[in-house]
Write a protein that holds these residues in place. Structure first.
Motif, PDB file in Angstrom:
ATOM      1  N   GLU A  75     -17.156  -4.544 -11.900  1.00 42.98           N
ATOM      2  CA  GLU A  75     -18.198  -3.778 -12.779  1.00 42.98           C
ATOM      3  C   GLU A  75     -16.444  -3.852 -13.978  1.00 42.98           C
ATOM      4  O   GLU A  75     -17.180  -4.045 -14.861  1.00 42.98           O
ATOM      5  CB  GLU A  75     -18.049  -2.412 -12.483  1.00 42.98           C
ATOM      6  CG  GLU A  75     -18.012  -1.335 -13.862  1.00 42.98           C
ATOM      7  CD  GLU A  75     -17.709   0.754 -13.170  1.00 42.98           C
ATOM      8  OE1 GLU A  75     -18.542   1.047 -14.309  1.00 42.98           O
ATOM      9  OE2 GLU A  75     -17.611   0.750 -11.970  1.00 42.98           O
ATOM     10  N   THR A  76     -15.508  -4.271 -14.063  1.00 39.88           N
ATOM     11  CA  THR A  76     -14.775  -4.129 -14.961  1.00 39.88           C
ATOM     12  C   THR A  76     -15.304  -5.579 -15.153  1.00 39.88           C
ATOM     13  O   THR A  76     -14.756  -6.217 -16.358  1.00 39.88           O
ATOM     14  CB  THR A  76     -13.023  -4.524 -13.707  1.00 39.88           C
ATOM     15  OG1 THR A  76     -13.223  -3.037 -13.246  1.00 39.88           O
ATOM     16  CG2 THR A  76     -12.324  -4.769 -15.457  1.00 39.88           C
ATOM     17  N   ARG A  97     -12.467  -6.530 -25.433  1.00 35.02           N
ATOM     18  CA  ARG A  97     -11.773  -6.126 -24.924  1.00 35.02           C
ATOM     19  C   ARG A  97     -10.092  -6.103 -24.157  1.00 35.02           C
ATOM     20  O   ARG A  97     -11.013  -6.489 -22.709  1.00 35.02           O
ATOM     21  CB  ARG A  97     -13.034  -4.967 -24.305  1.00 35.02           C
ATOM     22  CG  ARG A  97     -14.028  -4.373 -25.027  1.00 35.02           C
ATOM     23  CD  ARG A  97     -14.586  -3.861 -24.214  1.00 35.02           C
ATOM     24  NE  ARG A  97     -13.834  -2.375 -23.560  1.00 35.02           N
ATOM     25  CZ  ARG A  97     -15.209  -1.269 -23.018  1.00 35.02           C
ATOM     26  NH1 ARG A  97     -16.415  -1.214 -22.711  1.00 35.02           N
ATOM     27  NH2 ARG A  97     -14.418  -0.196 -22.276  1.00 35.02           N
ATOM     28  N   THR A  98      -9.709  -6.038 -24.368  1.00 34.47           N
ATOM     29  CA  THR A  98      -7.922  -6.736 -23.503  1.00 34.47           C
ATOM     30  C   THR A  98      -7.887  -5.286 -22.961  1.00 34.47           C
ATOM     31  O   THR A  98      -6.975  -6.170 -21.157  1.00 34.47           O
ATOM     32  CB  THR A  98      -6.387  -6.587 -24.899  1.00 34.47           C
ATOM     33  OG1 THR A  98      -6.658  -5.966 -25.331  1.00 34.47           O
ATOM     34  CG2 THR A  98      -7.176  -7.446 -25.768  1.00 34.47           C
ATOM     35  N   SER A  99      -8.605  -4.219 -22.727  1.00 33.33           N
ATOM     36  CA  SER A  99      -8.186  -3.701 -21.782  1.00 33.33           C
ATOM     37  C   SER A  99      -8.993  -3.772 -20.287  1.00 33.33           C
ATOM     38  O   SER A  99      -7.876  -3.374 -19.525  1.00 33.33           O
ATOM     39  CB  SER A  99      -8.558  -2.149 -21.640  1.00 33.33           C
ATOM     40  OG  SER A  99     -10.005  -1.429 -22.564  1.00 33.33           O
ATOM     41  N   GLU A 100      -9.933  -4.555 -20.097  1.00 35.28           N
ATOM     42  CA  GLU A 100     -10.538  -5.068 -18.705  1.00 35.28           C
ATOM     43  C   GLU A 100     -10.029  -6.283 -19.013  1.00 35.28           C
ATOM     44  O   GLU A 100     -10.213  -6.760 -17.281  1.00 35.28           O
ATOM     45  CB  GLU A 100     -12.287  -5.368 -19.849  1.00 35.28           C
ATOM     46  CG  GLU A 100     -12.643  -3.872 -18.602  1.00 35.28           C
ATOM     47  CD  GLU A 100     -12.966  -2.542 -20.080  1.00 35.28           C
ATOM     48  OE1 GLU A 100     -13.368  -3.483 -20.976  1.00 35.28           O
ATOM     49  OE2 GLU A 100     -12.353  -1.929 -19.560  1.00 35.28           O
ATOM     50  N   PRO A 134     -24.809  -2.940  -9.604  1.00 35.20           N
ATOM     51  CA  PRO A 134     -25.999  -3.591 -10.325  1.00 35.20           C
ATOM     52  C   PRO A 134     -25.594  -5.012 -10.830  1.00 35.20           C
ATOM     53  O   PRO A 134     -26.478  -5.166 -12.201  1.00 35.20           O
ATOM     54  CB  PRO A 134     -26.778  -3.005 -10.331  1.00 35.20           C
ATOM     55  CG  PRO A 134     -25.692  -1.895 -10.836  1.00 35.20           C
ATOM     56  CD  PRO A 134     -24.555  -2.015 -10.551  1.00 35.20           C
ATOM     57  N   SER A 135     -25.376  -6.379 -10.377  1.00 35.05           N
ATOM     58  CA  SER A 135     -24.874  -7.257 -11.239  1.00 35.05           C
ATOM     59  C   SER A 135     -25.680  -8.541 -11.530  1.00 35.05           C
ATOM     60  O   SER A 135     -27.004  -8.508 -10.876  1.00 35.05           O
ATOM     61  CB  SER A 135     -23.592  -8.255 -10.666  1.00 35.05           C
ATOM     62  OG  SER A 135     -24.252  -8.702  -9.469  1.00 35.05           O
ATOM     63  N   MET A 136     -26.429  -9.386 -12.336  1.00 35.75           N
ATOM     64  CA  MET A 136     -27.272 -10.462 -12.139  1.00 35.75           C
ATOM     65  C   MET A 136     -27.319 -11.454 -10.988  1.00 35.75           C
ATOM     66  O   MET A 136     -27.988 -11.856 -10.221  1.00 35.75           O
ATOM     67  CB  MET A 136     -27.352 -11.538 -13.878  1.00 35.75           C
ATOM     68  CG  MET A 136     -28.545 -13.092 -13.217  1.00 35.75           C
ATOM     69  SD  MET A 136     -27.379 -13.794 -15.386  1.00 35.75           S
ATOM     70  CE  MET A 136     -28.300 -12.505 -16.365  1.00 35.75           C
ATOM     71  N   SER A 137     -26.001 -11.961 -10.349  1.00 38.80           N
ATOM     72  CA  SER A 137     -25.816 -13.012  -9.430  1.00 38.80           C
ATOM     73  C   SER A 137     -26.731 -11.709  -7.971  1.00 38.80           C
ATOM     74  O   SER A 137     -27.058 -11.947  -7.309  1.00 38.80           O
ATOM     75  CB  SER A 137     -24.515 -12.681  -8.866  1.00 38.80           C
ATOM     76  OG  SER A 137     -23.649 -11.608  -9.146  1.00 38.80           O
ATOM     77  N   LEU A 138     -26.337 -10.455  -8.488  1.00 35.26           N
ATOM     78  CA  LEU A 138     -27.220  -9.241  -6.722  1.00 35.26           C
ATOM     79  C   LEU A 138     -28.581  -9.617  -7.317  1.00 35.26           C
ATOM     80  O   LEU A 138     -29.356  -9.827  -6.387  1.00 35.26           O
ATOM     81  CB  LEU A 138     -26.891  -7.947  -6.731  1.00 35.26           C
ATOM     82  CG  LEU A 138     -27.406  -7.191  -6.654  1.00 35.26           C
ATOM     83  CD1 LEU A 138     -26.633  -7.477  -4.527  1.00 35.26           C
ATOM     84  CD2 LEU A 138     -26.893  -5.723  -6.328  1.00 35.26           C
TER      85      LEU A 138
END
Length: 852
Positions: free
Chosen positions: A557-558, A574-577, A639-643
Motif C-alpha cells: 500500500e505504501t 510524496r517523500t513521506s512514503e 488490490p494491486s495491478m499485479s494481483l
C-alpha cells in the motif's frame, strides 16, 4: 567444543560503474582520480540540475540471445555481467563441480522496477509483458543470473537499501563457514530509476555539483553500478592454484532501532556494528590501518559517522579514513561491494584512496580523510562501513594479506525454536490458529477485493496495449487472447483470505498506528507473541537480539501511494512514503517498536522468503554470532495491478469459497492469496532451558539449491531434481537418511506446476527407503501467505511433533498423485524428525529437517 572458523578469501572480482566496465580500467580510473558524476540526460527530463554517476558504457551481451536480453532488466543483466567477470577471473567458469554447489547472494535496493517504468513514466504503450514476466519480481535478477551463470547452490536477495551488498558478502561468508559450499558468489547491482532518483531529489539531499564527503557543501551524488566477488575457502583456493586478492576476516550487522531515515545522533548502532565486526575477526581497533567510510556527503551521515569512529578508535587521529563515493557517487544497494573492490584494486599497491573534492572540513568533521591525493601506506587490515535507511548498519573487516591474522574460534550451537508468533485469516495468535487447525471445518469467509479506480483504469489501458500488440498470445498462448472490455467482475470473482477484526493494542505494549502499515502490524504482533512465548523481554539488551525478515511483495500500500505520487509530476513526489516503500521498512518498524538492535537483515527472495531468513538465522545462532534471532515474514493484502494480472493469467484461483482452494488437487486451479505473518525465535536450546523457556522444536539441518531453468517453464523435471538436491543436502547436513523422516510438509501454493515439482521431488527422495512417508500441506487453511507460507506450515509442524498428531490436508477431495501418501484424515503419529520443503517462484529450493 571450539570450532575454528574457515579462512574465506576473494579469488575473483567483476565491476561495472560510471568509471569503467572492467577491473583493469576501473583501477586505472581510480588511480587517475576520475570523477564519474555528470549531468544526467535521462533525469533532466523532469529535474533541474540533475546530476548522477551513470553507467553509460556499451556492454557486450552477444553471448546471450536477443530474446533473453529483451527479457531482462539492467539489475539482472549487470548482475550477470559482473558475476561472469568474477567467475572468469577466479578461473571457475569451467569447473562444473564448483558451480553445482556455489550459491548466489545478491544485494539490491530497488529491483523489479524497470519493467514497470512505462507505467510510472506515463508511456504505457512501451510496456513489455516479456520483461514484466522475467524481470518484474523483486528477486528475479537472482533467478536469471544464477540460471545464466550455471549456479545451483541456491540464491538469496538482500534488500537492506544501502547496506545490501556488504550484507550479501556477509551471508556468503557465513555459508562457507557452515560448510554449505567451498565457493560463493556475492553480487551488488543497482540501476537508478525514476522512483529512487525522485525520492532523493525531493528529500533535498542531492549535491548541486559533486559530493564532497566531510567537507564543503553537504549533499550526496547518486550513482549506479554493480560489483561481484567470488568468496572461497582458503584451502580450496590454494589447492587449485587460485590467485587471492584479499581475505574477509569478518562482518557484522546491527540496527539503530531509532528512526526510519535519520541515524541515531549518539551513533550507537554504528559503534556497535564496528565493535562486533572486530570482535568476530579477533582484532582490536589498533590493528585497523584504514577505514573506507560510508561517507555520503550529507550533513547528518558525515557527522554521525565521524562521531562513531571517534568512539570506536582510541587513537582515531592515526587512522586513515576516506570516502570513495567522491569518485562514483552513492551506488545505493551496490555501494558497499563497489567500494570494497575499489579498495582491493588499490590498497595492495600501497595506495590509500583519497576523498576527492575535499575543501574546508565541516563542523565536527575533524579526522584524517585523506584529502584529494593518494596516501602511500602499507595497509594490512581495513574496515568497510555502510549505513542505510531504517538504521541498518554493516561493517566488514578485510585483510589485503591473507593468513596474516589468526583464525577465530566459536562454540558451535544447536538451533532451537523457542517462540512462535503468527497472524492469519483464521486467527490473530498462534493458539487461535492451532485451535482452528484441529477443527473439522476450518474454512473462513473470503474477503472481497475492491480495486482503486485508478488501478482499474490503468489495468484496462495496459490490457488494451497487450491485446493490440499480441503480447499475450505470443508469450502465453491462444487461451490468453483477452478482450479488455470483458474483464473479471471484481466484486464477484476476486476474493482473498483477509485478516479481519484486528485489535493491535490488545496484544502490543507499544504501537504507533500513524507509522504502522498493515504488514508491519502483522509482523509486530507475531514478533511480540514469539518473544512472550519464549519468555524473552527486551529491556536494555536489544543488541543481543537479531531479526531477519523475508519479504515477498513488501509494503504494497505504501509503495502504491508513493508510485502514484510520481504522476503527473515526479518533482512533487510524496517523500513521506519514500522510506516506507523500501523492502526493509517492516523490519525497521518492528526494530524501532521493540528495540531490536542486533543483526538485522531483510531478504526479498519472494515466495517463501522467510525460509531464506530461517537459513540465515540458523547460521547466526550456530556460529554464536548472536544469542537469539527472530526470523519471519509478513504479507499484506492490497488490490494491486499485479494481483489483477495474476488473475487474468490464471495464476490466481478466483473463487468465493475457501473450500475450493485445494492443494495437491487433481484439478489444480492456482492459489488463493492470503495475508498475515509468522515469526520464530531461534536460540541455543541450553540457553532457553536455563531461562525457563520451552524448546518447541530444533532445526537440525537444511539444504538449498536452485534450478537453471528460469527461462523455460516446461522443465519441471529439472526443477524437481533441484528440489530433490536441496532435500539430499538437508538430510546430509542433519546426518540422517530418508528412512529417518517421519513426516514431510510441503508448501506448494496450489498451482499444478508447483505441486508437480514438490511431489516429484518428495517421491524421488523417499521412493526406496520410505515410500509411504506421510505428506501434508496446510496453506489452504489461511491462503497462500507468500513470504511466510513455509513458516506457517512449520508452526503447525511443531505442534504436530508436540501432540504426536497430524491434522489432515484441508479441503482437497481428489489428489493428483497416487504415489504419495497424503494425510487425508487426522492421524496419530509419533514424529521425531519432520522434513519441511519450500520453493520461491524463481526456482530456488529449501529443505529443513526439524526435530522434536
Amino acid at each position: 567444543m571450539k570450532t575454528s572458523r574457515k579462512r574465506v578469501v576473494i579469488t575473483g572480482m567483476g565491476i561495472l560503474s560510471s568509471l569503467a566496465e572492467n577491473i583493469a580500467d576501473f583501477r586505472q580510473a581510480l588511480l587517475e582520480k576520475k570523477n564519474g558524476v555528470a549531468d544526467s540526460e535521462r533525469f533532466s527530463t523532469w529535474f533541474e540540475n540533475a546530476r548522477a554517476a551513470e553507467v553509460l558504457h556499451d556492454i557486450d551481451y552477444s553471448e546471450l540471445s536477443e530474446e533473453i536480453v529483451a527479457s531482462l532488466d539492467n539489475a539482472a543483466l549487470w548482475a550477470y555481467k559482473v558475476g561472469k567477470d568474477a567467475l572468469n577471473q577466479a578461473g571457475l567458469t569451467q569447473r562444473s563441480e564448483c558451480l553445482e554447489e556455489m550459491g548466489l547472494i545478491v544485494g539490491v535496493s530497488s529491483a523489479g522496477t524497470e519493467a514497470f517504468l512505462p507505467l510510472f513514466e506515463q508511456r504505457i504503450q512501451d510496456f513489455s509483458l516479456r520483461k514484466a514476466l522475467y524481470s518484474g519480481g523483486f528477486s528475479s535478477c537472482c533467478s536469471s543470473a544464477s540460471t545464466l551463470l550455471g549456479l545451483k547452490g541456491g540464491v538469496e536477495l538482500v534488500a537492506t537499501a544501502c547496506t545490501a551488498s556488504p550484507n550479501a558478502v556477509g551471508m556468503a561468508f557465513d555459508y562457507i563457514q557452515n560448510g554449505k559450499s567451498k565457493t560463493m558468489l556475492a553480487v551488488g547491482t543497482e540501476p537508478i530509476y525514476l522512483p529512487t532518483f525522485a525520492g532523493f531529489y525531493a528529500l533535498n539531499v542531492m549535491h548541486p555539483d559533486t559530493c564532497s564527503p566531510f567537507s564543503g557543501n553537504s549533499g550526496m551524488s547518486i550513482g549506479e553500478g554493480a560489483g561481484a566477488i567470488v568468496l572461497e575457502e582458503y584451502e580450496h583456493a590454494v589447492a587449485r592454484g587460485a590467485t587471492i586478492y584479499g581475505e574477509i576476516l569478518s562482518y557484522a550487522t546491527s540496527c539503530d532501532a531509532y528512526h526510519e531515515t535519520g541515524p541515531d545522533p549518539r551513533a550507537s548502532g554504528a559503534v556497535q556494528v564496528m565493535l562486533k565486526a572486530m570482535e568476530n575477526a579477533g582484532v582490536t581497533p589498533e590493528q585497523i590501518d584504514y577505514v573506507n567510510a560510508h561517507g555520503t556527503g550529507t550533513e547528518a551521515n558525515d557527522q554521525i559517522e565521524t562521531l562513531a569512529m571517534k568512539k570506536v578508535f582510541p587513537n582515531v587521529e592515526n587512522v586513515l579514513i576516506s570516502s570513495t563515493k567522491s569518485y562514483f557517487g552513492h551506488n545505493i544497494g551496490a555501494a558497499g561491494i563497489v567500494e570494497l573492490i575499489a579498495c582491493l584494486v588499490t590498497l595492495p599497491e600501497k595506495k590509500v584512496l583519497p576523498t576527492l573534492n575535499f575543501s574546508v572540513a565541516r563542523p565536527n568533521c575533524d579526522l584524517d580523510y585523506v584529502a584529494n591525493d593518494f596516501r602511500q601506506k602499507d595497509i594490512n587490515i581495513f574496515m568497510k562501513n555502510n549505513y542505510a535507511f531504517g538504521g541498518n548498519n554493516c561493517c566488514m573487516i578485510v585483510s589485503t594479506k591473507p593468513c596474516s591474522v589468526p583464525v577465530t574460534t566459536y562454540d558451535a550451537k544447536r538451533v532451537a525454536i523457542t517462540g512462535i508468533g503468527a497472524v492469519s485469516a483464521i486467527g490473530h495468535q498462534l493458539s487461535e490458529i492451532l485451535e482452528r487447525v484441529h477443527q473439522s471445518d476450518t474454512s473462513v469467509e473470503l474477503g472481497e477485493i475492491i480495486f482503486p479506480e485508478d488501478t482499474l483504469q490503468e489495468v484496462k489501458e495496459l490490457l488494451d496495449v497487450l491485446v493490440k500488440t499480441n503480447q499475450f498470445k505470443e508469450l502465453l498462448g491462444d487461451e490468453y487472447v483477452i478482450d479488455a472490455n470483458k474483464l473479471p467482475d471484481e466484486e464477484k470473482d476476486f476474493k482473498t483470505y483477509q485478516v479481519t477484526g484486528l485489535e493491535p493494542r490488545k496484544h502490543l505494549r507499544r504501537f504507533d498506528p500513524r507509522k504502522a502499515t498493515r504488514g508491519g502490524t502483522f509482523a509486530l504482533m507475531a514478533l511480540s507473541e514469539a518473544l512472550n512465548m519464549a519468555k524473552r523481554r527486551i529491556k536494555r539488551d536489544g543488541e543481543e537480539l537479531g531479526m531477519v525478515m523475508g519479504m515477498s511483495r513488501g509494503p504494497q500500500e505504501t509503495t502504491y501511494k508513493y508510485l502514484q505520487s510520481l504522476k503527473p509530476d515526479p518533482r512533487k513526489v510524496r517523500t513521506s512514503e519514500f522510506p516506507g516503500s523500501l523492502m526493509n521498512s517492516i523490519a525497521t518498524f518492528c526494530g524501532i517498536s521493540e528495540g531490536v538492535k542486533g543483526y538485522t537483515t531483510t531478504l526479498a527472495t519472494g515466495e517463501n522468503a522467510a525460509l531464506g531468513a530461517l537459513t540465515y538465522g540458523y547460521e547466526i545462532i550456530r556460529q554464536h554470532l548472536q544469542p537469539q534471532v527472530i526470523v519471519g515474514g509478513a504479507d499484506e493484502y492490497f488490490p494491486s495491478m499485479s494481483l489483477y494480472m495474476d488473475a487474468v493469467t490464471q495464476k490466481l484461483h478466483m473463487t468465493a469459497d475457501a473450500r475450493d482452494y485445494q492443494i495437491y488437487a487433481k484439478d489444480a486451479k492456482g492459489y488463493v492469496p492470503g495475508e498475515g505473518a509468522c515469526m520464530l525465535l531461534l536460540e541455543d536450546p541450553e540457553a532457553a532451558v536455563a531461562r525457563g523457556a520451552e524448546v518447541l522444536a530444533e532445526v537440525v539441518g537444511y539444504g538449498k539449491s536452485c534450478s537453471n531453468s528460469y527461462f523455460d517453464a516446461s522443465r519441471t523435471d529439472e526443477k524437481a531434481s533441484a528440489m530433490s538436491l536441496a532435500i539430499q543436502r538437508a538430510l546430509k547436513d542433519s546426518g540422517l537418511n530418508a528412512g529417518d523422516i517421519d513426516l514431510v510438509c510441503g508448501t506448494s501454493s496450489g498451482s499444478a506446476e508447483s505441486a508437480k515439482i514438490e511431489l516429484d521431488a518428495i517421491y524421488s527422495t523417499f521412493q526406496h527407503e520410505h515410500p509411504q512417508v506421510p505428506v501434508v500441506n496446510y496453506n489452504a487453511l489461511f491462503g497462500f501467505v507468500a513470504s511466510s507460507a513455509g513458516l506457517l506450515n512449520l508452526a503447525i509442524l511443531a505442534d504436530c511433533i508436540k501432540k504426536q498428531s497430524v491434522p489432515a490436508i484441508p479441503f482437497t477431495r481428489t489428489f493428483v498423485d497416487d504415489r504419495i501418501n497424503f494425510v487425508r484424515q487426522n492421524l496419530k503419529l509419533m514424529v521425531k524428525h519432520a522434513l519441511l520443503v519450500g520453493a520461491t517462484e524463481g526456482g530456488n529450493y529449501y529443505a529443513f529437517v526439524i526435530k522434536g
